[in-house]
Write a protein that holds these residues in place. Structure first.
Motif, PDB file in Angstrom:
ATOM      1  N   SER A   1      16.007 -14.273 -21.486  1.00 50.13           N
ATOM      2  CA  SER A   1      15.500 -15.011 -20.402  1.00 50.13           C
ATOM      3  C   SER A   1      14.132 -15.603 -20.591  1.00 50.13           C
ATOM      4  O   SER A   1      13.505 -15.064 -21.239  1.00 50.13           O
ATOM      5  N   ASP A   2      14.076 -16.802 -19.941  1.00 50.21           N
ATOM      6  CA  ASP A   2      12.624 -17.455 -19.990  1.00 50.21           C
ATOM      7  C   ASP A   2      11.763 -16.587 -19.477  1.00 50.21           C
ATOM      8  O   ASP A   2      10.617 -16.644 -19.983  1.00 50.21           O
TER       9      ASP A   2
ATOM     10  N   ILE B   1      22.936 -13.397 -13.497  1.00 53.13           N
ATOM     11  CA  ILE B   1      21.537 -12.854 -13.370  1.00 53.13           C
ATOM     12  C   ILE B   1      20.798 -13.331 -12.396  1.00 53.13           C
ATOM     13  O   ILE B   1      20.935 -14.575 -12.061  1.00 53.13           O
TER      14      ILE B   1
ATOM     15  N   GLY C   1      16.385  -9.915 -10.964  1.00 49.77           N
ATOM     16  CA  GLY C   1      16.552  -9.753 -12.342  1.00 49.77           C
ATOM     17  C   GLY C   1      17.873  -9.031 -12.752  1.00 49.77           C
ATOM     18  O   GLY C   1      18.283  -8.759 -14.030  1.00 49.77           O
TER      19      GLY C   1
ATOM     20  N   GLU D   1      26.060 -18.264 -18.708  1.00 50.07           N
ATOM     21  CA  GLU D   1      25.399 -17.347 -17.667  1.00 50.07           C
ATOM     22  C   GLU D   1      25.149 -17.944 -16.545  1.00 50.07           C
ATOM     23  O   GLU D   1      24.724 -19.159 -16.359  1.00 50.07           O
TER      24      GLU D   1
ATOM     25  N   TYR E   1      22.972 -18.159 -12.900  1.00 46.23           N
ATOM     26  CA  TYR E   1      22.049 -17.799 -12.173  1.00 46.23           C
ATOM     27  C   TYR E   1      22.068 -17.685 -10.669  1.00 46.23           C
ATOM     28  O   TYR E   1      22.678 -18.566 -10.269  1.00 46.23           O
TER      29      TYR E   1
END
Lengths: 139, 139
Positions: free
Chosen positions: A74-75, A93, A98, A129, A131
């Motif tokens: 992850s960033d 995510i 998180g 993914e 978010y």
DNA sequence: CTACTGATTGAGACACAGTATCATGACAAC
DNA sequence: GTTGTCATGATACTGTGTCTCAATCAGTAG
């Protein structure tokens, strides 16, 4: 949707792949059995004082290769490992806490067929993914 | 589908966001203008001897925040940065040579609507990566 | 049970990507 | 030009993961 990994599943998969069942590995497997969502390698290290750092990373890498774990970058924050109960799946995510979830959807496969016409080259795999704001973080 | 980033686009975006146009940043922007596909931060460092390492990383981070670059993690090798010509897009990554491509597809958005029913929480973003054998690596 | 042999281990050094610190210098508004 | 503040570069540091290597262990064959 719970995504727990059972120790006997790991033992079988690892043994079938021709790897030895050592004490350190058993200790790691036992710990993973109760894990849900994403966790960092360092959490495993801290929880298992007697097992060397290198062994923890080696074992995580082994389990990824055998398809029992996934690794998520992850960033923000450190990479997260997640159990892979389903053979093939995707992750959610939570951008707030998180927390990592897992889902499966066959329409993704259909999507790929549609997309493949626009791509030069042949698709051999994919990663999706999502978010999200998880239900706990909304309330 | 070329995905080059023009310097004037970067200059405008960075200035609009209230950041200063320093010599180091101009040098980095000039270099990025010619970039295609994925590149590592260290490539930028090597190409720009006069610019400090920290500044390169700071500037890459800045451009990511402004939506001009993307950062891609991979299980193998170092993280790759890619230019983001399209506002929203997805990536193809050649599993053989590592080359990164970019594509856009509206059916992804439709997919998300379908999937959202199965997800607990609300979707706020997504990331789709396709692993491919690119046309050069096939031939 | 014993011995064998290669896989595995743990400790520590190392590699790599990226960040924090901070004194110095540059941008741009006036 | 002056000035306030943002940005820079050098360097130390952190975090995540790998390499090395002697010592040990697991599984197997006898």
């Amino acid at each position: 949707m719970t995504t727990k990994l059972r120790r006997e599943d790991i033992l079988a998969a690892v043994e079938d792949a021709g790897h030895r069942l050592t004490g350190s590995r058993r200790a790691i497997f036992e710990l993973l059995e109760g894990m849900e969502g994403g966790f960092s390698a360092e959490e495993i290290n801290l929880a298992l004082g007697g097992v060397g750092r290198a062994t923890v990373y080696r074992t995580l890498r082994l389990l990824i290769k055998e398809g029992l774990l996934c690794k998520l970058f992850s960033d923000e924050g450190s990479p997260k490992y997640t159990v892979a109960k389903f053979g093939h799946h995707h992750h959610t995510i939570c951008v707030s806490c998180g927390k990592v979830g897992e889902f499966r959807d066959s329409s993704v496969e259909r999507l790929l067929k549609a997309v493949s016409a626009d791509i030069e080259g042949t698709i051999v795999g994919h990663n999706l993914e999502l978010y999200v704001n998880c239900s706990e973080c909304i309330s």
